[in-house]
Scaffold this active site. Structure first.
Site, PDB file in Angstrom:
ATOM      1  N   GLU A 273       7.363  14.690  17.792  1.00  0.00           N
ATOM      2  CA  GLU A 273       8.107  14.633  16.539  1.00  0.00           C
ATOM      3  C   GLU A 273       7.613  15.762  15.625  1.00  0.00           C
ATOM      4  OE1 GLU A 273       7.105  11.400  13.865  1.00  0.00           O
ATOM      5  OE2 GLU A 273       9.234  11.136  13.410  1.00  0.00           O
TER       6      GLU A 273
ATOM      7  N   CYS B 255      12.717   9.948   9.935  1.00  0.00           N
ATOM      8  CA  CYS B 255      12.415   9.431  11.273  1.00  0.00           C
ATOM      9  C   CYS B 255      13.621   9.584  12.180  1.00  0.00           C
ATOM     10  CB  CYS B 255      11.971   7.976  11.184  1.00  0.00           C
ATOM     11  SG  CYS B 255      13.120   6.967  10.253  1.00  0.00           S
TER      12      CYS B 255
ATOM     13  N   GLU C 293       7.741   0.225  12.349  1.00  0.00           N
ATOM     14  CA  GLU C 293       8.850   1.201  12.344  1.00  0.00           C
ATOM     15  C   GLU C 293       8.192   2.561  12.444  1.00  0.00           C
ATOM     16  OE1 GLU C 293      11.947   0.326  12.359  1.00  0.00           O
ATOM     17  OE2 GLU C 293      11.862  -1.751  11.685  1.00  0.00           O
TER      18      GLU C 293
ATOM     19  N   LYS D   6       0.900  -1.175   0.000  1.00  0.00           N
ATOM     20  CA  LYS D   6       0.000   0.000   0.000  1.00  0.00           C
ATOM     21  C   LYS D   6       0.925   1.208   0.000  1.00  0.00           C
ATOM     22  CE  LYS D   6      -1.862   3.022   1.888  1.00  0.00           C
ATOM     23  NZ  LYS D   6      -1.579   4.428   1.444  1.00  0.00           N
TER      24      LYS D   6
HETATM   25  P1  NAD Z   1       1.396   7.919   8.427  1.00  0.00           P
HETATM   26  O1  NAD Z   1       1.374   7.055   9.639  1.00  0.00           O
HETATM   27  O2  NAD Z   1       0.383   8.982   8.317  1.00  0.00           O
HETATM   28  O3  NAD Z   1       1.268   7.035   7.097  1.00  0.00           O
HETATM   29  C1  NAD Z   1       2.122   5.966   6.797  1.00  0.00           C
HETATM   30  C2  NAD Z   1       1.428   5.032   5.820  1.00  0.00           C
HETATM   31  O4  NAD Z   1       0.309   4.453   6.486  1.00  0.00           O
HETATM   32  C3  NAD Z   1       0.873   5.715   4.567  1.00  0.00           C
HETATM   33  O5  NAD Z   1       1.017   4.847   3.460  1.00  0.00           O
HETATM   34  C4  NAD Z   1      -0.599   5.884   4.899  1.00  0.00           C
HETATM   35  O6  NAD Z   1      -1.421   5.932   3.751  1.00  0.00           O
HETATM   36  C5  NAD Z   1      -0.861   4.633   5.701  1.00  0.00           C
HETATM   37  N1  NAD Z   1      -2.009   4.720   6.621  1.00  0.00           N
HETATM   38  C6  NAD Z   1      -2.572   5.816   7.157  1.00  0.00           C
HETATM   39  N2  NAD Z   1      -3.606   5.457   7.953  1.00  0.00           N
HETATM   40  C7  NAD Z   1      -3.670   4.112   7.924  1.00  0.00           C
HETATM   41  C8  NAD Z   1      -4.512   3.144   8.542  1.00  0.00           C
HETATM   42  N3  NAD Z   1      -5.495   3.489   9.367  1.00  0.00           N
HETATM   43  N4  NAD Z   1      -4.284   1.852   8.277  1.00  0.00           N
HETATM   44  C9  NAD Z   1      -3.281   1.481   7.447  1.00  0.00           C
HETATM   45  N5  NAD Z   1      -2.458   2.336   6.841  1.00  0.00           N
HETATM   46  C10 NAD Z   1      -2.644   3.645   7.081  1.00  0.00           C
HETATM   47  O7  NAD Z   1       2.873   8.519   8.349  1.00  0.00           O
HETATM   48  P2  NAD Z   1       3.455   9.559   7.300  1.00  0.00           P
HETATM   49  O8  NAD Z   1       3.023  10.926   7.679  1.00  0.00           O
HETATM   50  O9  NAD Z   1       3.212   9.068   5.928  1.00  0.00           O
HETATM   51  O10 NAD Z   1       5.029   9.386   7.587  1.00  0.00           O
HETATM   52  C11 NAD Z   1       5.689  10.059   8.588  1.00  0.00           C
HETATM   53  C12 NAD Z   1       5.889   9.183   9.820  1.00  0.00           C
HETATM   54  O11 NAD Z   1       6.595   7.996   9.478  1.00  0.00           O
HETATM   55  C13 NAD Z   1       6.749   9.884  10.854  1.00  0.00           C
HETATM   56  O12 NAD Z   1       6.193   9.678  12.122  1.00  0.00           O
HETATM   57  C14 NAD Z   1       8.091   9.182  10.736  1.00  0.00           C
HETATM   58  O13 NAD Z   1       8.907   9.218  11.882  1.00  0.00           O
HETATM   59  C15 NAD Z   1       7.662   7.788  10.402  1.00  0.00           C
HETATM   60  N6  NAD Z   1       8.767   7.045   9.800  1.00  0.00           N
HETATM   61  C16 NAD Z   1       9.376   6.059  10.532  1.00  0.00           C
HETATM   62  C17 NAD Z   1      10.460   5.377  10.004  1.00  0.00           C
HETATM   63  C18 NAD Z   1      11.166   4.298  10.787  1.00  0.00           C
HETATM   64  O14 NAD Z   1      11.924   3.559  10.175  1.00  0.00           O
HETATM   65  N7  NAD Z   1      10.949   4.163  12.074  1.00  0.00           N
HETATM   66  C19 NAD Z   1      10.912   5.700   8.732  1.00  0.00           C
HETATM   67  C20 NAD Z   1      10.268   6.708   8.015  1.00  0.00           C
HETATM   68  C21 NAD Z   1       9.187   7.374   8.555  1.00  0.00           C
END
Ligand code: NAD
Length: 480
Positions: free
Chosen positions: A383, A282, A248, A173
């Site tokens: 964050e 992140c 993650e 996804k």
């Molecule tokens: P997000 O949680 O909003 O979205 C991440 C993904 O999840 C997207 O593809 C989104 O469409 C999907 N999603 C959203 N709601 C969902 C649901 N209810 N069920 C299933 N999927 C859903 O995050 P974002 O704003 O896209 O990314 C930023 C975040 O990601 C930050 O908090 C960052 O720290 C984190 N991040 C973590 C790592 C790591 O390795 N720990 C790496 C990169 C980013």
């Protein structure tokens, strides 16, 4: 206008409903592409395709799967510039950074091709001479991969690489903000000859597609990268079907600058890790704790070096920083700055949209250094995921450790000191899954990467990233 399709069972298709998602170029705030918006029926088709493909794919030897992955890596390398261009347009990062990320994606596929050939079992002696225990690893089944927009290819490649090498099939996804470069990456995997259904890619809303994946009895594993908030929704969504989940999640990365460190190297690291990708990493540095004896020196150099960063449309000019990916990111950044200033912090640099006509329409913001911050401020607790960093002095190492550990997150930490004993002590005391000492890159592909505390659980990278997709079986054999 660019039009791209999604991949289900080896076919590039529209959503059954024909609904679409618009993709914005953040350098101008304008729509430049459309992709399908998948719904439940599309997700179910993708899950069924992955299920159908699983038996054959999982039965191949790791060497044969590895050959596909090596070929896919080569195809990605051949298309580097084209894919990177899409990434800069949809995500905002400068072209050279995008090229670096696509290259990394290609290397990840190659790494997992090799790591898949190293899935070793174990033979364990039993009390009786004619009996032995064997431990073997088998692919878990269909894996769902959910990834965010900040590193649209790298974070997907960790999942696809680990899953495919271990014999799993995938329903990915993709992030709605940046679907184009990951789709182009997946095209390369398909062009390498990976059979239909082994990799499927959906573009659509996470909150709609997510539950279809979580409630499916066919999907056996969910690999999620995203915010802590969404991670909790994912985990609770997987309770009923008792899926294996790896999360993650978000972070708030502390950097501890000790008085004996090489200050110039520390400053260069702070500039890179605080502002690269506009802080949308992140493991971006969010909080810097500096020994009070070198606090002013550090800040002076930090501001001097940050001033040199150039900002622009990374497709048109050779700049260090592009726009932020989303307008929401600008709002959070501003909110955290305003909150800190209202509680006594001073802006040492930045704090606003850069001046100039070329910045008018896009989601641009200056890299921002806040000094004299404290832990009552949002920037030191939450964050930001934006180009802002808080800096404060510490008196003792114990105080620095306490501050570094004073958030809900535990993804990574950075320490600068030339005292080996101190580095060792700090790396044990700081609560984080990854610690970088005298460097700012806490992750490498062949070592495990994962968070502690609210930064999640499970690992990507390294053999650990492969075992997330494998089940353990104990086989006890009597030789008659
Ligand atoms: P997000 O949680 O909003 O979205 C991440 C993904 O999840 C997207 O593809 C989104 O469409 C999907 N999603 C959203 N709601 C969902 C649901 N209810 N069920 C299933 N999927 C859903 O995050 P974002 O704003 O896209 O990314 C930023 C975040 O990601 C930050 O908090 C960052 O720290 C984190 N991040 C973590 C790592 C790591 O390795 N720990 C790496 C990169 C980013």
């Amino acid at each position: 206008m660019i039009k791209e399709l999604m991949l289900i069972n080896g076919e590039w298709v529209e959503a059954e409903s024909n609904d679409k998602i618009e993709v914005i170029n953040p350098a101008y705030g304008k729509v430049f592409a459309i992709v399908p918006k998948a719904h439940k029926e599309d997700a179910e088709k993708a899950i069924n395709a992955a299920n159908k493909a699983f038996e054959k794919w999982s039965s191949l030897s790791p060497f044969k799967r590895g050959a596909y992955l090596r070929k896919a890596s080569e195809v990605v390398f051949k298309n580097l510039d084209e894919i990177a261009k899409l990434m800069t347009q949809e995500q905002g990062k400068p072209f050279k950074e995008a090229v670096g990320e696509v290259e990394k994606g290609a290397k990840i596929l190659k790494y997992y091709a090799e790591e898949g050939e190293r899935i070793y079992g174990r033979i364990i002696a039993n009390e009786e001479e004619d009996i032995e225990s064997r431990v073997i690893y088998q692919p878990i089944g269909v894996a769902a991969a959910i990834s965010p927009w900040n590193y649209p290819i790298e974070l997907l490649a960790w999942k696809i690489g680990g899953a495919l090498a271990s014999g799993c099939t995938v329903v990915a996804k993709l992030p709605s903000e940046t679907p184009l470069s990951p789709l182009a990456f997946i095209r390369c995997v398909q062009e390498a000859g990976v059979p239909a259904g082994v990799v499927n890619a959906l573009t659509g809303s996470g909150s709609e597609i997510g539950p279809v994946l979580f409630n499916s009895k066919i999907v056996k594993k969910v690999a999620f990268t995203g915010s802590t908030e969404t991670g909790k929704v994912v985990l609770s969504g997987c309770v009923d079907t008792l899926k294996k989940v790896s999360l993650e999640l978000g972070g708030s990365l502390p950097m501890v600058v000790c008085k004996d460190c090489n200050l110039d190297v520390a400053v260069a690291g702070a500039v890179r890790r605080s502002f690269r990708n506009m802080g949308q990493i992140c493991i971006a540095i969010n909080r810097i704790y500096v020994d009070e004896l070198v606090y002013e020196d550090f800040l002076k150099k930090f501001v001097e070096q940050t001033k040199k960063l150039t900002i622009g449309d990374g497709l048109k000019e050779d700049c260090d920083l592009g726009p932020m990916c989303t307008i929401g990111g600008i709002e959070t950044t501003k909110k955290h700055i305003e909150d800190a200033v209202s509680k006594g912090a001073k802006i040492a640099f930045g704090g606003k949209k850069p001046a100039g006509e070329k910045y008018n329409e896009g989601y641009f913001f200056e890299p921002t250094i806040l000094r004299d911050v404290n832990h009552n401020m949002l920037v030191m607790q939450e964050e930001t995921f934006g180009p802002v960093v808080g800096v404060m002095p510490f008196k003792t190492i114990e105080e620095a450790i306490k501050l570094a550990n004073d958030t809900v997150y535990g993804l990574a930490a950075i320490i600068f000191t030339e005292n080996l004993s101190l580095a060792n002590y700090l790396s044990k005391k700081i609560q984080a899954g990854n610690v970088a000492i005298n460097n700012v890159d806490a992750g490498v592909i062949n070592a495990p990467y994962g968070g502690w505390k609210d930064s999640g659980f499970g690992h990507e990278h390294g053999p650990e990233g492969l075992y997330e997709y494998l089940l353990i079986k104990h086989v006890r054999v009597r030789y008659l």
